[in-house]
Write a protein that holds these residues in place. Structure first.
Motif, PDB file in Angstrom:
ATOM      1  N   TYR A  32       0.732  -1.210  -0.052  1.00 55.39           N
ATOM      2  CA  TYR A  32      -0.139   0.000   0.012  1.00 55.39           C
ATOM      3  C   TYR A  32       0.825   1.173   0.037  1.00 55.39           C
ATOM      4  CZ  TYR A  32      -3.626   3.574   1.796  1.00 55.39           C
ATOM      5  OH  TYR A  32      -4.299   4.380   1.891  1.00 55.39           O
ATOM      6  N   TYR A  36       0.626  11.844   0.941  1.00 53.90           N
ATOM      7  CA  TYR A  36       0.056  12.962   1.633  1.00 53.90           C
ATOM      8  C   TYR A  36       0.643  14.210   1.503  1.00 53.90           C
ATOM      9  CZ  TYR A  36      -1.979   9.030   4.797  1.00 53.90           C
ATOM     10  OH  TYR A  36      -2.600   8.013   5.389  1.00 53.90           O
ATOM     11  N   GLY A  43      -2.150  18.729   9.897  1.00 57.57           N
ATOM     12  CA  GLY A  43      -1.742  17.226   9.901  1.00 57.57           C
ATOM     13  C   GLY A  43      -1.818  16.792   8.436  1.00 57.57           C
ATOM     14  N   PRO A  44      -0.872  15.932   7.830  1.00 58.86           N
ATOM     15  CA  PRO A  44      -1.089  15.270   6.743  1.00 58.86           C
ATOM     16  C   PRO A  44      -2.159  14.826   5.947  1.00 58.86           C
ATOM     17  CG  PRO A  44       0.665  14.155   8.077  1.00 58.86           C
ATOM     18  CD  PRO A  44      -0.074  14.894   8.890  1.00 58.86           C
ATOM     19  N   LEU A  46      -4.615  12.772   3.209  1.00 57.23           N
ATOM     20  CA  LEU A  46      -4.496  11.706   2.140  1.00 57.23           C
ATOM     21  C   LEU A  46      -4.663  12.318   0.651  1.00 57.23           C
ATOM     22  CD1 LEU A  46      -3.774   8.837   1.453  1.00 57.23           C
ATOM     23  CD2 LEU A  46      -6.311   8.208   1.647  1.00 57.23           C
ATOM     24  N   ARG A  51      -2.179   0.360  -4.977  1.00 53.80           N
ATOM     25  CA  ARG A  51      -1.749  -0.705  -4.544  1.00 53.80           C
ATOM     26  C   ARG A  51      -0.768  -1.390  -5.916  1.00 53.80           C
ATOM     27  NH1 ARG A  51      -6.742  -4.080  -2.113  1.00 53.80           N
ATOM     28  NH2 ARG A  51      -4.669  -5.620  -1.721  1.00 53.80           N
ATOM     29  N   ASP A  95      -0.561  -3.727   4.483  1.00 57.67           N
ATOM     30  CA  ASP A  95      -1.922  -3.843   4.876  1.00 57.67           C
ATOM     31  C   ASP A  95      -2.039  -2.669   5.870  1.00 57.67           C
ATOM     32  OD1 ASP A  95      -3.990  -6.496   6.118  1.00 57.67           O
ATOM     33  OD2 ASP A  95      -4.255  -4.831   5.044  1.00 57.67           O
ATOM     34  N   THR A  96      -2.661  -3.183   7.266  1.00 59.86           N
ATOM     35  CA  THR A  96      -2.944  -2.172   8.174  1.00 59.86           C
ATOM     36  C   THR A  96      -1.754  -1.682   9.032  1.00 59.86           C
ATOM     37  OG1 THR A  96      -3.721  -3.740   9.570  1.00 59.86           O
ATOM     38  CG2 THR A  96      -5.504  -2.545   8.094  1.00 59.86           C
ATOM     39  N   LEU A  99       2.550   3.121   8.890  1.00 61.83           N
ATOM     40  CA  LEU A  99       2.914   3.744   7.708  1.00 61.83           C
ATOM     41  C   LEU A  99       4.443   4.081   7.933  1.00 61.83           C
ATOM     42  CD1 LEU A  99      -0.095   6.010   7.146  1.00 61.83           C
ATOM     43  CD2 LEU A  99       0.736   4.295   5.679  1.00 61.83           C
TER      44      LEU A  99
ATOM     45  N   SER B  95     -10.086   2.244   9.835  1.00 65.63           N
ATOM     46  CA  SER B  95     -11.219   1.225  10.173  1.00 65.63           C
ATOM     47  C   SER B  95     -10.328  -0.115   9.843  1.00 65.63           C
ATOM     48  CB  SER B  95     -12.297   1.293   9.040  1.00 65.63           C
ATOM     49  OG  SER B  95     -13.074   0.352   9.492  1.00 65.63           O
ATOM     50  N   GLY B  98     -11.627  -4.366   6.224  1.00 68.39           N
ATOM     51  CA  GLY B  98     -11.105  -4.518   5.113  1.00 68.39           C
ATOM     52  C   GLY B  98      -9.672  -4.139   4.994  1.00 68.39           C
ATOM     53  N   SER B  99      -8.930  -4.245   3.823  1.00 67.53           N
ATOM     54  CA  SER B  99      -7.448  -4.045   3.921  1.00 67.53           C
ATOM     55  C   SER B  99      -7.151  -3.155   3.141  1.00 67.53           C
ATOM     56  CB  SER B  99      -6.788  -5.334   2.867  1.00 67.53           C
ATOM     57  OG  SER B  99      -7.346  -5.225   1.452  1.00 67.53           O
ATOM     58  N   ASN B 100      -5.953  -2.539   3.556  1.00 68.74           N
ATOM     59  CA  ASN B 100      -5.753  -1.353   2.933  1.00 68.74           C
ATOM     60  C   ASN B 100      -6.494  -0.097   3.267  1.00 68.74           C
ATOM     61  OD1 ASN B 100      -4.157  -3.054   0.430  1.00 68.74           O
ATOM     62  ND2 ASN B 100      -3.035  -2.325   2.325  1.00 68.74           N
ATOM     63  N   GLN B 101      -7.121   0.003   4.558  1.00 65.98           N
ATOM     64  CA  GLN B 101      -7.858   0.922   4.897  1.00 65.98           C
ATOM     65  C   GLN B 101      -7.024   2.349   5.067  1.00 65.98           C
ATOM     66  OE1 GLN B 101     -11.556   1.154   4.830  1.00 65.98           O
ATOM     67  NE2 GLN B 101     -10.979  -0.563   3.815  1.00 65.98           N
ATOM     68  N   PRO B 102      -7.284   3.628   4.341  1.00 62.70           N
ATOM     69  CA  PRO B 102      -6.613   4.846   4.638  1.00 62.70           C
ATOM     70  C   PRO B 102      -6.659   5.225   6.041  1.00 62.70           C
ATOM     71  CG  PRO B 102      -8.736   5.385   3.542  1.00 62.70           C
ATOM     72  CD  PRO B 102      -8.663   3.935   3.699  1.00 62.70           C
ATOM     73  N   GLN B 103      -5.286   5.823   6.180  1.00 63.29           N
ATOM     74  CA  GLN B 103      -5.260   6.408   7.499  1.00 63.29           C
ATOM     75  C   GLN B 103      -5.427   8.054   7.656  1.00 63.29           C
ATOM     76  OE1 GLN B 103      -2.060   5.412  10.399  1.00 63.29           O
ATOM     77  NE2 GLN B 103      -1.949   3.440   9.515  1.00 63.29           N
ATOM     78  N   HIS B 104      -6.178   8.443   8.313  1.00 63.67           N
ATOM     79  CA  HIS B 104      -6.769   9.996   8.378  1.00 63.67           C
ATOM     80  C   HIS B 104      -6.115  10.608   9.547  1.00 63.67           C
ATOM     81  CE1 HIS B 104      -9.804   9.539   5.097  1.00 63.67           C
ATOM     82  NE2 HIS B 104      -9.875   8.513   5.355  1.00 63.67           N
ATOM     83  N   PHE B 105      -5.491  11.549   9.235  1.00 65.33           N
ATOM     84  CA  PHE B 105      -4.646  12.136  10.228  1.00 65.33           C
ATOM     85  C   PHE B 105      -5.157  13.504  11.086  1.00 65.33           C
ATOM     86  CE2 PHE B 105      -0.342  10.419  10.509  1.00 65.33           C
ATOM     87  CZ  PHE B 105      -0.339   9.581   9.485  1.00 65.33           C
TER      88      PHE B 105
END
Lengths: 111, 114
Positions: A32, A36, A43-44, A46, A51, A95-96, A99, B95, B98-105
Protein backbone atom coordinates in the motif's frame (compact mmCIF):
# COMPACT_ATOMS: atom_id res chain seq x y z
CA UNK A 1 14.82 -2.41 4.59
CA UNK A 2 12.09 -0.40 6.22
CA UNK A 3 13.16 2.90 4.67
CA UNK A 4 11.36 4.88 2.01
CA UNK A 5 13.66 7.27 0.15
CA UNK A 6 12.11 10.40 -1.30
CA UNK A 7 13.47 12.99 -3.72
CA UNK A 8 13.86 15.85 -4.35
CA UNK A 9 13.94 17.54 -0.98
CA UNK A 10 12.51 20.71 -2.50
CA UNK A 11 10.93 21.61 -5.82
CA UNK A 12 10.11 24.92 -7.47
CA UNK A 13 7.64 24.85 -10.34
CA UNK A 14 5.95 27.55 -12.38
CA UNK A 15 2.17 27.73 -12.41
CA UNK A 16 0.78 25.36 -15.03
CA UNK A 17 3.86 23.14 -14.97
CA UNK A 18 4.23 19.51 -13.94
CA UNK A 19 5.58 18.63 -10.49
CA UNK A 20 7.22 15.22 -10.13
CA UNK A 21 8.24 13.63 -6.81
CA UNK A 22 9.92 10.25 -6.62
CA UNK A 23 10.11 7.55 -3.95
CA UNK A 24 11.90 4.22 -3.67
CA UNK A 25 11.43 1.37 -1.21
CA UNK A 26 13.22 -1.85 -0.30
CA UNK A 27 10.68 -4.01 1.50
CA UNK A 28 8.83 -6.09 -1.12
CA UNK A 29 6.18 -6.93 1.50
CA UNK A 30 4.77 -3.40 1.24
CA UNK A 31 1.40 -3.48 -0.51
CA UNK A 32 0.00 0.00 0.00
CA UNK A 33 1.57 3.27 -1.17
CA UNK A 34 -0.21 6.52 -0.22
CA UNK A 35 0.79 10.12 -0.83
CA UNK A 36 0.03 12.79 1.75
CA UNK A 37 -0.09 16.58 1.44
CA UNK A 38 0.74 18.70 4.48
CA UNK A 39 0.26 22.43 4.90
CA UNK A 40 2.04 24.36 7.69
CA UNK A 41 0.31 23.87 11.03
CA UNK A 42 -1.85 21.04 9.71
CA UNK A 43 -1.73 17.27 9.76
CA UNK A 44 -1.00 15.21 6.63
CA UNK A 45 -4.02 14.81 4.35
CA UNK A 46 -4.36 11.75 2.12
CA UNK A 47 -4.11 12.71 -1.56
CA UNK A 48 -4.07 9.47 -3.48
CA UNK A 49 -2.93 5.89 -2.92
CA UNK A 50 -2.02 2.88 -5.03
CA UNK A 51 -1.61 -0.87 -4.61
CA UNK A 52 1.16 -2.81 -6.43
CA UNK A 53 -1.23 -4.64 -8.77
CA UNK A 54 -1.80 -1.36 -10.64
CA UNK A 55 0.88 0.58 -12.57
CA UNK A 56 -0.88 3.93 -12.59
CA UNK A 57 -3.70 5.69 -10.80
CA UNK A 58 -5.12 9.10 -11.64
CA UNK A 59 -7.37 11.35 -9.59
CA UNK A 60 -7.94 14.76 -11.09
CA UNK A 61 -4.59 16.50 -11.54
CA UNK A 62 -2.76 13.92 -9.38
CA UNK A 63 -1.28 10.72 -10.82
CA UNK A 64 0.73 7.96 -9.15
CA UNK A 65 3.03 5.91 -11.35
CA UNK A 66 4.18 2.60 -9.86
CA UNK A 67 7.10 0.44 -11.02
CA UNK A 68 7.03 -2.80 -9.05
CA UNK A 69 10.22 -4.29 -10.55
CA UNK A 70 12.23 -1.15 -9.78
CA UNK A 71 10.53 -0.71 -6.39
CA UNK A 72 9.80 2.90 -7.22
CA UNK A 73 6.72 5.10 -7.33
CA UNK A 74 6.16 8.72 -8.16
CA UNK A 75 3.59 11.48 -7.83
CA UNK A 76 2.85 13.72 -10.80
CA UNK A 77 0.92 16.95 -10.28
CA UNK A 78 -0.33 18.26 -13.60
CA UNK A 79 -1.13 21.96 -14.17
CA UNK A 80 0.45 22.85 -10.82
CA UNK A 81 -1.22 25.74 -8.99
CA UNK A 82 0.02 28.10 -6.23
CA UNK A 83 -2.50 26.40 -3.91
CA UNK A 84 -0.54 23.15 -4.37
CA UNK A 85 2.40 24.70 -2.50
CA UNK A 86 2.86 22.36 0.45
CA UNK A 87 5.05 19.50 1.69
CA UNK A 88 4.37 16.13 0.11
CA UNK A 89 5.15 12.80 1.75
CA UNK A 90 5.17 9.38 0.18
CA UNK A 91 4.59 6.41 2.46
CA UNK A 92 4.41 2.64 2.36
CA UNK A 93 2.87 -0.04 4.52
CA UNK A 94 1.90 -3.67 4.62
CA UNK A 95 -1.89 -3.90 4.94
CA UNK A 96 -2.95 -2.08 8.13
CA UNK A 97 0.59 -1.95 9.50
CA UNK A 98 2.39 1.23 10.39
CA UNK A 99 3.02 3.76 7.65
CA UNK A 100 6.69 4.29 6.78
CA UNK A 101 7.08 7.85 5.51
CA UNK A 102 9.61 9.42 3.21
CA UNK A 103 11.47 12.54 4.29
CA UNK A 104 9.16 14.91 2.42
CA UNK A 105 9.34 17.27 -0.55
CA UNK A 106 8.63 20.94 -0.15
CA UNK A 107 6.84 22.13 -3.32
CA UNK A 108 6.61 25.81 -4.21
CA UNK A 109 4.50 26.82 -7.20
CA UNK A 110 5.07 30.36 -8.43
CA UNK A 111 2.50 32.31 -10.47
CA UNK B 1 -18.84 14.17 9.98
CA UNK B 2 -15.98 15.14 12.27
CA UNK B 3 -12.52 14.03 11.33
CA UNK B 4 -9.74 13.10 13.72
CA UNK B 5 -9.58 15.58 16.59
CA UNK B 6 -6.61 16.09 18.90
CA UNK B 7 -6.14 18.09 22.07
CA UNK B 8 -4.50 20.24 23.13
CA UNK B 9 -3.19 21.97 19.99
CA UNK B 10 -0.10 23.32 21.72
CA UNK B 11 1.67 22.41 24.94
CA UNK B 12 4.80 23.67 26.67
CA UNK B 13 6.53 21.49 29.28
CA UNK B 14 9.90 21.37 31.00
CA UNK B 15 12.40 18.53 31.08
CA UNK B 16 11.45 15.69 33.40
CA UNK B 17 7.73 16.43 33.34
CA UNK B 18 5.01 14.11 32.08
CA UNK B 19 2.43 14.85 29.38
CA UNK B 20 -0.83 13.33 28.13
CA UNK B 21 -2.14 13.95 24.63
CA UNK B 22 -5.65 13.02 23.51
CA UNK B 23 -7.20 11.83 20.26
CA UNK B 24 -10.73 11.17 19.06
CA UNK B 25 -10.85 9.08 15.89
CA UNK B 26 -12.92 9.77 12.82
CA UNK B 27 -16.47 8.46 13.08
CA UNK B 28 -16.59 4.77 12.16
CA UNK B 29 -12.90 4.18 12.82
CA UNK B 30 -11.74 1.75 15.50
CA UNK B 31 -7.94 1.75 15.12
CA UNK B 32 -5.71 4.58 16.30
CA UNK B 33 -2.03 5.15 15.57
CA UNK B 34 0.32 7.76 16.98
CA UNK B 35 3.21 9.35 15.10
CA UNK B 36 5.95 11.80 16.06
CA UNK B 37 6.96 14.40 13.48
CA UNK B 38 10.14 16.34 14.17
CA UNK B 39 10.59 19.67 12.40
CA UNK B 40 11.38 19.14 8.72
CA UNK B 41 10.98 15.36 8.93
CA UNK B 42 8.40 12.77 8.00
CA UNK B 43 6.17 11.29 10.70
CA UNK B 44 7.64 8.39 12.67
CA UNK B 45 5.36 5.61 13.93
CA UNK B 46 5.10 5.32 17.71
CA UNK B 47 2.39 2.67 18.25
CA UNK B 48 -1.05 1.50 17.17
CA UNK B 49 -4.08 0.60 19.28
CA UNK B 50 -6.92 -1.72 18.37
CA UNK B 51 -9.54 -3.21 20.68
CA UNK B 52 -7.92 -1.35 23.60
CA UNK B 53 -4.63 -3.22 23.08
CA UNK B 54 -1.28 -2.06 21.70
CA UNK B 55 -1.04 -3.96 18.43
CA UNK B 56 2.23 -2.64 17.04
CA UNK B 57 5.06 -0.51 18.36
CA UNK B 58 7.76 1.49 16.65
CA UNK B 59 11.27 2.17 17.87
CA UNK B 60 10.38 4.38 20.83
CA UNK B 61 11.39 3.92 24.49
CA UNK B 62 9.05 2.78 27.24
CA UNK B 63 8.66 6.41 28.32
CA UNK B 64 6.07 6.51 25.55
CA UNK B 65 2.89 4.69 26.49
CA UNK B 66 -0.70 4.79 25.39
CA UNK B 67 -4.22 3.76 26.01
CA UNK B 68 -7.37 3.20 24.00
CA UNK B 69 -10.81 3.55 25.53
CA UNK B 70 -14.00 1.58 24.72
CA UNK B 71 -15.23 4.51 22.57
CA UNK B 72 -12.02 4.11 20.47
CA UNK B 73 -10.51 7.40 21.64
CA UNK B 74 -6.88 7.25 22.68
CA UNK B 75 -4.24 8.89 24.84
CA UNK B 76 -0.49 9.17 24.39
CA UNK B 77 1.56 9.55 27.57
CA UNK B 78 5.20 10.57 27.67
CA UNK B 79 7.14 10.43 30.94
CA UNK B 80 10.44 12.04 31.92
CA UNK B 81 10.34 14.47 29.01
CA UNK B 82 13.58 15.22 27.16
CA UNK B 83 14.41 18.20 24.97
CA UNK B 84 14.41 15.81 22.01
CA UNK B 85 10.75 15.01 22.58
CA UNK B 86 9.86 18.43 21.16
CA UNK B 87 7.81 17.63 18.05
CA UNK B 88 4.38 17.54 16.45
CA UNK B 89 2.48 14.49 17.70
CA UNK B 90 -0.01 13.19 15.20
CA UNK B 91 -2.89 10.82 15.72
CA UNK B 92 -4.25 8.81 12.79
CA UNK B 93 -7.34 6.65 12.68
CA UNK B 94 -8.53 3.94 10.34
CA UNK B 95 -11.10 1.21 10.10
CA UNK B 96 -10.19 -2.41 10.69
CA UNK B 97 -12.80 -3.50 8.11
CA UNK B 98 -11.09 -4.52 4.86
CA UNK B 99 -7.48 -4.32 3.76
CA UNK B 100 -5.47 -1.16 3.07
CA UNK B 101 -7.95 1.14 4.75
CA UNK B 102 -6.60 4.72 4.56
CA UNK B 103 -5.25 6.39 7.67
CA UNK B 104 -6.69 9.84 8.38
CA UNK B 105 -4.63 12.26 10.44
CA UNK B 106 -5.55 14.97 12.90
CA UNK B 107 -3.78 18.33 12.95
CA UNK B 108 -1.58 17.24 15.82
CA UNK B 109 -0.38 18.54 19.16
CA UNK B 110 2.71 20.73 19.05
CA UNK B 111 4.79 19.82 22.12
CA UNK B 112 7.64 22.10 23.13
CA UNK B 113 10.08 21.08 25.87
CA UNK B 114 12.03 23.86 27.61
Amino acid sequence: QQQVKQSPQSLIVQKGGISIINCAYENTAFDYFPWYQQFPGKGPALLIAIRPDVSEKKEGRFTISFNKSAKQFSLHIMDSQPGDSATYFCAASKDTDKLIFGTGTRLQVFP
Amino acid sequence: DAGVTQSPTHLIKTRGQQVTLRCSPKSGHDTVSWYQQALGQGPQFIFQYYEEEERQRGNFPDRFSGHQFPNYSSELNVNALLLGDSALYLCASTSSGGSNQPQHFGDGTRLSIL
